[in-house]
Design a protein around this motif. Structure first.
Motif, short mmCIF file in Angstrom:
data_model
loop_
_atom_site.label_atom_id
_atom_site.label_comp_id
_atom_site.label_asym_id
_atom_site.label_seq_id
_atom_site.Cartn_x
_atom_site.Cartn_y
_atom_site.Cartn_z
N UNK A 48 142.68 -46.18 52.24
CA UNK A 48 143.58 -47.23 52.71
C UNK A 48 144.97 -46.64 52.91
N UNK A 49 145.73 -47.27 53.81
CA UNK A 49 147.09 -46.80 54.07
C UNK A 49 148.02 -47.99 54.31
N UNK A 50 149.23 -47.85 53.77
CA UNK A 50 150.28 -48.85 53.97
C UNK A 50 151.39 -48.19 54.78
N UNK A 51 151.81 -48.84 55.85
CA UNK A 51 152.93 -48.34 56.66
C UNK A 51 153.80 -49.53 57.03
N UNK A 52 155.09 -49.42 56.71
CA UNK A 52 156.05 -50.45 57.12
C UNK A 52 157.41 -49.77 57.23
N UNK A 53 157.99 -49.86 58.43
CA UNK A 53 159.25 -49.19 58.72
C UNK A 53 159.14 -47.72 58.33
N UNK A 54 159.94 -47.26 57.38
CA UNK A 54 159.89 -45.85 56.95
C UNK A 54 159.11 -45.65 55.66
N UNK A 55 158.46 -46.69 55.16
CA UNK A 55 157.69 -46.61 53.92
C UNK A 55 156.21 -46.37 54.24
N UNK A 56 155.60 -45.48 53.47
CA UNK A 56 154.16 -45.25 53.59
C UNK A 56 153.56 -45.10 52.19
N UNK A 57 152.29 -45.41 52.10
CA UNK A 57 151.54 -45.19 50.86
C UNK A 57 150.08 -44.99 51.24
N UNK A 58 149.37 -44.20 50.47
CA UNK A 58 147.95 -43.97 50.71
C UNK A 58 147.17 -44.19 49.42
N UNK A 59 145.95 -44.65 49.59
CA UNK A 59 145.10 -44.97 48.46
C UNK A 59 143.67 -44.59 48.81
N UNK A 60 143.00 -43.85 47.93
CA UNK A 60 141.57 -43.58 48.10
C UNK A 60 140.87 -44.04 46.83
N UNK A 61 139.73 -44.69 47.03
CA UNK A 61 139.00 -45.27 45.89
C UNK A 61 137.54 -44.85 45.90
N UNK A 62 137.06 -44.49 44.74
CA UNK A 62 135.64 -44.21 44.55
C UNK A 62 135.15 -45.15 43.45
N UNK A 63 134.16 -45.97 43.78
CA UNK A 63 133.68 -46.94 42.80
C UNK A 63 132.26 -46.60 42.36
N UNK A 64 132.00 -46.90 41.12
CA UNK A 64 130.66 -46.77 40.56
C UNK A 64 130.52 -47.84 39.51
N UNK A 65 129.54 -48.71 39.70
CA UNK A 65 129.37 -49.88 38.85
C UNK A 65 130.66 -50.69 38.89
N UNK A 66 131.30 -50.93 37.77
CA UNK A 66 132.56 -51.69 37.77
C UNK A 66 133.76 -50.80 37.45
N UNK A 67 133.60 -49.49 37.66
CA UNK A 67 134.69 -48.54 37.40
C UNK A 67 135.20 -47.97 38.73
N UNK A 68 136.48 -47.62 38.74
CA UNK A 68 137.09 -47.07 39.94
C UNK A 68 137.97 -45.88 39.58
N UNK A 69 137.93 -44.86 40.43
CA UNK A 69 138.82 -43.71 40.31
C UNK A 69 139.35 -43.42 41.70
N UNK A 70 140.41 -42.65 41.77
CA UNK A 70 140.93 -42.30 43.08
C UNK A 70 142.31 -41.69 43.02
N UNK A 71 142.94 -41.66 44.19
CA UNK A 71 144.29 -41.13 44.29
C UNK A 71 145.20 -42.18 44.92
N UNK A 72 146.47 -42.10 44.58
CA UNK A 72 147.46 -43.03 45.09
C UNK A 72 148.76 -42.26 45.27
N UNK A 73 149.43 -42.50 46.38
CA UNK A 73 150.70 -41.84 46.62
C UNK A 73 151.65 -42.74 47.39
#
Length: 157
Positions: A48-73
């Motif tokens: 996933x990615x967020x972009x608004x004006x000069x702001x950005x953020x990225x998110x990647x998610x890996x799910x297994x059962x009811x648990x989630x791991x990933x990266x966020x910036x």
């Protein structure tokens, strides 16, 4: 006798064409099942990615059962850039996770929350407090997913 040979030949051709059609239908069904199962992997990575004006953020998610791991910036205009990992749980359509990140040369831990809305994920905000060196939400039931930071689903790189 001469008439029976053409009749047998026509019958054989007819039966062969029926078998070909059945084989094609069976193969199409197999291909459809493979595609459906491939897209429904429970442990696949979604980005996933967020972009608004000069702001950005990225998110990647890996799910297994009811648990989630990933990266966020986050790369927010005129603020320090930070990036790290998230580890948490999924409750219905809500993700509650710890975000462990580096900013200004220091490692920090902050609780984050996301609400899945179709192909978007909205970040939740609320009152926070510091507990044992970690930033936590005071009350998860009072989180606001007001759409101020909606992440759109993108292809993973």
């Amino acid at each position: 006798m001469k008439n029976i040979i053409p009749i047998l030949g026509a019958t054989a051709l007819f039966m062969a064409s029926c078998q070909g059609g059945t084989a094609k239908k069976t193969q199409a069904k197999i291909d459809s099942t493979i595609i459906t199962n491939a897209s429904a992997k429970p442990d696949s990575i979604l980005c996933y990615q967020y972009i608004k004006n000069r702001d950005t953020a990225t998110l990647s998610l890996k799910t297994k059962d009811n648990k989630v791991t990933g990266t966020l910036g986050y790369n927010l205009y005129e603020k320090d850039k930070n990036a790290g990992t998230i580890t948490g749980i999924i409750k219905g359509d809500t993700i509650i996770a710890n975000y462990i990140f580096q900013s200004e040369g220091k490692t920090s831990i902050r609780e984050v929350a996301f609400l899945k809305k179709g192909d978007q994920i909205a970040e939740g905000f609320g009152d926070v407090e510091e507990v044992k060196g970690e930033t936590k939400f005071k009350d998860l039931s009072k989180l606001k997913f007001d759409g101020s930071m909606n992440f759109d689903k993108i292809d993973c790189k």
